[in-house]
Each structure stands twice: as structure tokens, then as C-alpha cells.
Write a protein that holds these residues in place. Sequence first.
Motif, PDB file in Angstrom:
ATOM      1  N   ASN A 231       0.816  -1.212   0.000  1.00 55.38           N
ATOM      2  CA  ASN A 231       0.000   0.000   0.000  1.00 55.38           C
ATOM      3  C   ASN A 231       0.853   1.268   0.000  1.00 55.38           C
ATOM      4  O   ASN A 231       0.342   2.363   0.231  1.00 55.38           O
ATOM      5  CB  ASN A 231      -0.948   0.011   1.200  1.00 55.38           C
ATOM      6  CG  ASN A 231      -2.157  -0.882   0.990  1.00 55.38           C
ATOM      7  OD1 ASN A 231      -2.421  -1.304  -0.133  1.00 55.38           O
ATOM      8  ND2 ASN A 231      -2.881  -1.174   2.048  1.00 55.38           N
ATOM      9  N   ILE A 232       2.148   1.105  -0.231  1.00 56.57           N
ATOM     10  CA  ILE A 232       3.060   2.254  -0.312  1.00 56.57           C
ATOM     11  C   ILE A 232       3.767   2.201  -1.661  1.00 56.57           C
ATOM     12  O   ILE A 232       4.431   1.219  -1.991  1.00 56.57           O
ATOM     13  CB  ILE A 232       4.097   2.233   0.825  1.00 56.57           C
ATOM     14  CG1 ILE A 232       3.389   2.181   2.193  1.00 56.57           C
ATOM     15  CG2 ILE A 232       4.993   3.465   0.739  1.00 56.57           C
ATOM     16  CD1 ILE A 232       4.334   1.992   3.354  1.00 56.57           C
ATOM     17  N   ILE A 233       3.594   3.250  -2.455  1.00 59.70           N
ATOM     18  CA  ILE A 233       4.205   3.342  -3.779  1.00 59.70           C
ATOM     19  C   ILE A 233       5.365   4.328  -3.719  1.00 59.70           C
ATOM     20  O   ILE A 233       5.204   5.474  -3.286  1.00 59.70           O
ATOM     21  CB  ILE A 233       3.183   3.820  -4.834  1.00 59.70           C
ATOM     22  CG1 ILE A 233       1.904   2.965  -4.800  1.00 59.70           C
ATOM     23  CG2 ILE A 233       3.818   3.802  -6.224  1.00 59.70           C
ATOM     24  CD1 ILE A 233       2.111   1.516  -5.133  1.00 59.70           C
ATOM     25  N   TYR A 234       6.517   3.869  -4.179  1.00 64.76           N
ATOM     26  CA  TYR A 234       7.714   4.713  -4.152  1.00 64.76           C
ATOM     27  C   TYR A 234       8.133   5.085  -5.574  1.00 64.76           C
ATOM     28  O   TYR A 234       8.294   4.215  -6.432  1.00 64.76           O
ATOM     29  CB  TYR A 234       8.857   3.974  -3.460  1.00 64.76           C
ATOM     30  CG  TYR A 234      10.201   4.656  -3.582  1.00 64.76           C
ATOM     31  CD1 TYR A 234      10.380   5.972  -3.174  1.00 64.76           C
ATOM     32  CD2 TYR A 234      11.306   3.972  -4.098  1.00 64.76           C
ATOM     33  CE1 TYR A 234      11.614   6.597  -3.283  1.00 64.76           C
ATOM     34  CE2 TYR A 234      12.551   4.587  -4.200  1.00 64.76           C
ATOM     35  CZ  TYR A 234      12.696   5.905  -3.786  1.00 64.76           C
ATOM     36  OH  TYR A 234      13.918   6.517  -3.895  1.00 64.76           O
ATOM     37  N   SER A 235       8.285   6.380  -5.815  1.00 63.69           N
ATOM     38  CA  SER A 235       8.800   6.881  -7.092  1.00 63.69           C
ATOM     39  C   SER A 235      10.179   7.474  -6.845  1.00 63.69           C
ATOM     40  O   SER A 235      10.308   8.538  -6.215  1.00 63.69           O
ATOM     41  CB  SER A 235       7.873   7.946  -7.678  1.00 63.69           C
ATOM     42  OG  SER A 235       8.490   8.589  -8.773  1.00 63.69           O
ATOM     43  N   LYS A 236      11.194   6.778  -7.325  1.00 65.23           N
ATOM     44  CA  LYS A 236      12.563   7.281  -7.166  1.00 65.23           C
ATOM     45  C   LYS A 236      12.750   8.565  -7.956  1.00 65.23           C
ATOM     46  O   LYS A 236      13.435   9.499  -7.511  1.00 65.23           O
ATOM     47  CB  LYS A 236      13.568   6.218  -7.626  1.00 65.23           C
ATOM     48  CG  LYS A 236      15.010   6.585  -7.359  1.00 65.23           C
ATOM     49  CD  LYS A 236      15.948   5.438  -7.705  1.00 65.23           C
ATOM     50  CE  LYS A 236      17.397   5.794  -7.360  1.00 65.23           C
ATOM     51  NZ  LYS A 236      18.319   4.665  -7.675  1.00 65.23           N
ATOM     52  N   GLU A 237      12.130   8.641  -9.144  1.00 65.08           N
ATOM     53  CA  GLU A 237      12.265   9.822 -10.008  1.00 65.08           C
ATOM     54  C   GLU A 237      11.703  11.069  -9.310  1.00 65.08           C
ATOM     55  O   GLU A 237      12.287  12.155  -9.393  1.00 65.08           O
ATOM     56  CB  GLU A 237      11.544   9.607 -11.335  1.00 65.08           C
ATOM     57  CG  GLU A 237      12.160   8.537 -12.226  1.00 65.08           C
ATOM     58  CD  GLU A 237      11.909   7.112 -11.715  1.00 65.08           C
ATOM     59  OE1 GLU A 237      12.710   6.218 -12.066  1.00 65.08           O
ATOM     60  OE2 GLU A 237      10.934   6.911 -10.954  1.00 65.08           O
ATOM     61  N   LYS A 238      10.575  10.900  -8.633  1.00 70.49           N
ATOM     62  CA  LYS A 238       9.938  12.045  -7.958  1.00 70.49           C
ATOM     63  C   LYS A 238      10.382  12.190  -6.509  1.00 70.49           C
ATOM     64  O   LYS A 238       9.991  13.152  -5.834  1.00 70.49           O
ATOM     65  CB  LYS A 238       8.412  11.897  -8.024  1.00 70.49           C
ATOM     66  CG  LYS A 238       7.843  11.969  -9.424  1.00 70.49           C
ATOM     67  CD  LYS A 238       6.329  11.858  -9.394  1.00 70.49           C
ATOM     68  CE  LYS A 238       5.742  11.959 -10.798  1.00 70.49           C
ATOM     69  NZ  LYS A 238       4.254  11.835 -10.786  1.00 70.49           N
ATOM     70  N   ASP A 239      11.166  11.218  -6.025  1.00 73.56           N
ATOM     71  CA  ASP A 239      11.607  11.220  -4.622  1.00 73.56           C
ATOM     72  C   ASP A 239      10.390  11.359  -3.701  1.00 73.56           C
ATOM     73  O   ASP A 239      10.320  12.248  -2.848  1.00 73.56           O
ATOM     74  CB  ASP A 239      12.598  12.363  -4.371  1.00 73.56           C
ATOM     75  CG  ASP A 239      13.297  12.226  -3.019  1.00 73.56           C
ATOM     76  OD1 ASP A 239      13.572  11.085  -2.602  1.00 73.56           O
ATOM     77  OD2 ASP A 239      13.541  13.266  -2.371  1.00 73.56           O
TER      78      ASP A 239
END
Length: 356
Positions: free
Chosen positions: A218-226
Motif C-alpha cells: 500500500n506504499i508506492i515509491y517513485s525514485k524519479e519524484k523522490d
Amino acid sequence: MSQVAKINIYVDATKIVGNPLLPEVYEILKIIRPGWRAESIEPKKFTDGITNLLMGYYEKGKFDEDVILLRIYGEGTEMMIDRNLEKKNVLVLSEAGCCPPLYAEFNNGIAYGFVHGQTLEPDTVRDDRVKRLIAEEMCRMHYVKPEGMEPKPQLFIKLQKFLNIYPDHLDTPEKQKRFVELLPSKDKILEDFSLLKSQLEALNCEIVFSHNDLLLKNIIYSKEKDKVTFIDHEYAMFNYQPHDIANHFCEYAGVDDVDFSRYPGKEYQLDWIRHYLVCWEEINGRPGSGVTDRDVEEMYVKVNKFALASHFFWATWSIIQAKYSKIDFDFLGYGIMKFNEFLACKDEFLSLKLPD
């Protein structure tokens, strides 16, 4: 508050496996994205979940631009989840910038926006940058103050409702044998409920708007958007502040491949909690430098006591699901593991003392 389309359509989840773009699904998509044509739509199955079926739809070649998610509720889940409250939660959190927009509701589900990124795994959730982003995002959510909602903690109210429908037997001989031999009696469960309620309410914790189900998927991580984004707000409600943190830590164990040794140790927790408390002070307009070692230790004690409530909550939830859910998941086995972990940690965590 934004208006949401109400569509009088029922989607049969059992038929989607063979035909992802059912006529009724296309009808829903046409209302949300009138310019989409059937021949240009690509489906993507995200998960069967253990509560819902989640499908994504987008135009060919445009997955990175616009995806509509359809969440089709599992049968019987209305016993456990207030779907009207869930929709209100999504609207409130969307307007606060904490989750994607809700586009429509249909008879047995909702359609909403998609967040690009990776769901977390047991290793990535411990990444130094990611864990700090999670603490910051949790602060943002805890600061949300929905209009018209009384800031009253729901943990024990919800648990009492679960206990009111807790089964006295299960439907197959194999399940019933495990139910009787491997689970505490109903009397013991009620006794532990009373103990938890009295001890945790006495901590006088701050009440905040909480996610209450921050498992790794339930946690989405976007490295590009930090950036991290929390999804699936079915259980969002006002609750005790340390409970949301505790529940998240408990979810480090995973769901499909459960390993309770992944529960964070004290040093890790103190670091995580300190970052959270600094963010909490700053978001409330106070200097983060005011957070003391005592503040961190106090929250650590409260978090670990509430970890017991998390195990107890999901154990009870799982046994009810074992009775009523049609989803292919070993809810009984999961509930047994959760109750066992609750019992294994109970004496240690309840004996923790708040700092003087």
C-alpha cells in the motif's frame, strides 16, 4: 468537495479473468474517459489482493500518461469495511494531495487514479531515504482534518464490531479442527481485548487521521519524484497516533511470506520515530529541534504497545474473513499466525514503561 460519478453497474469479478474489458467495464471507462475507444484500451491486472480485485486500464502506448484503476470489492467485505466512509476518505485525502483522485463509484467498486512507482518490499522499506519519506508522508496524512468527521479514535470501536461477528465455528472439518486447536477461545480473546483497551486508552495518545493499513503493497515509491504515496484507504479513520506507526512496523513481516523477525529493532525504531516527530513538530508550526530523547523514547514505548493492537486487530479480521470471504487466501492460517505473534509479544510489550 469534488463530485464523483455514480454509475449503476455491477462488475462480475469472476468474468474478468477471461475477458478483462467486459462490456460493463467499458461502460464505466466511457463515462470517465469519453475519448477512449474499446480497440485502443489495454488492461493490466495489478492484484487479486486479499480483499479486492484491482484492474488497470489505459490507452495503448500511454501507460505512463493515464491509467484508470477499477477496484472490485470482494464478496462480504462490506461486513468489515464502511464503503461510504472509504469514498469520503479518498475525496478528502485527494484534495489534501495525499492520494490520487476518485473518478467514479459503481455498484461493487470504485474507479480512481493510478500512482506510478514501485510497491515496497521487505528490503526497500528499510532504505534510509524511503523510510524517511514514509515518516514524512504519514505526518502529512496525520495532519489532515476532514470536515464533519469527529476526531474520535475508532480502533476499539471497530474491534468491538469485529468481535460481535466473530465466528463460533468454521465451515469445513479441516478448518474447524484448526479453529479449535490453534486459536485462543472466544473468552480468552475477549479477555485480551479488555486488557488491551484499558492499557492503551490509559496512554492518552494524540488522535490523528490515520491510514491504519500501511502494509508494504500500500506504499508506492517513485525514485524519479523522490516521493512515496499511500494507496488503498479502506481502513482510514481517526485513530491513536502511535497505532499507525505500529501497524506499519508490524507490516514489515509481509503478508504472503510472513516473517515476524523483520519487525524493526529498537535502534531502527528510535531513528524512524525521531524523524517522524521532527516532521510532526514542523508541520504543526513548531521547531523540530524541540524533539527530545525523552519524546522519542515515549513514542517508542507507545508504538510497541500498539503493535499488540495491530496483531490483534488483523488476527480477528482474518478469522472473520476465513468464515465469510470467497477469496482464495488462507485467512485462517494468517489469523493463527497473527494471534500467535500477539501472544508472543504481549508480556514484553505491555511491560514497557514510559520514561519519567
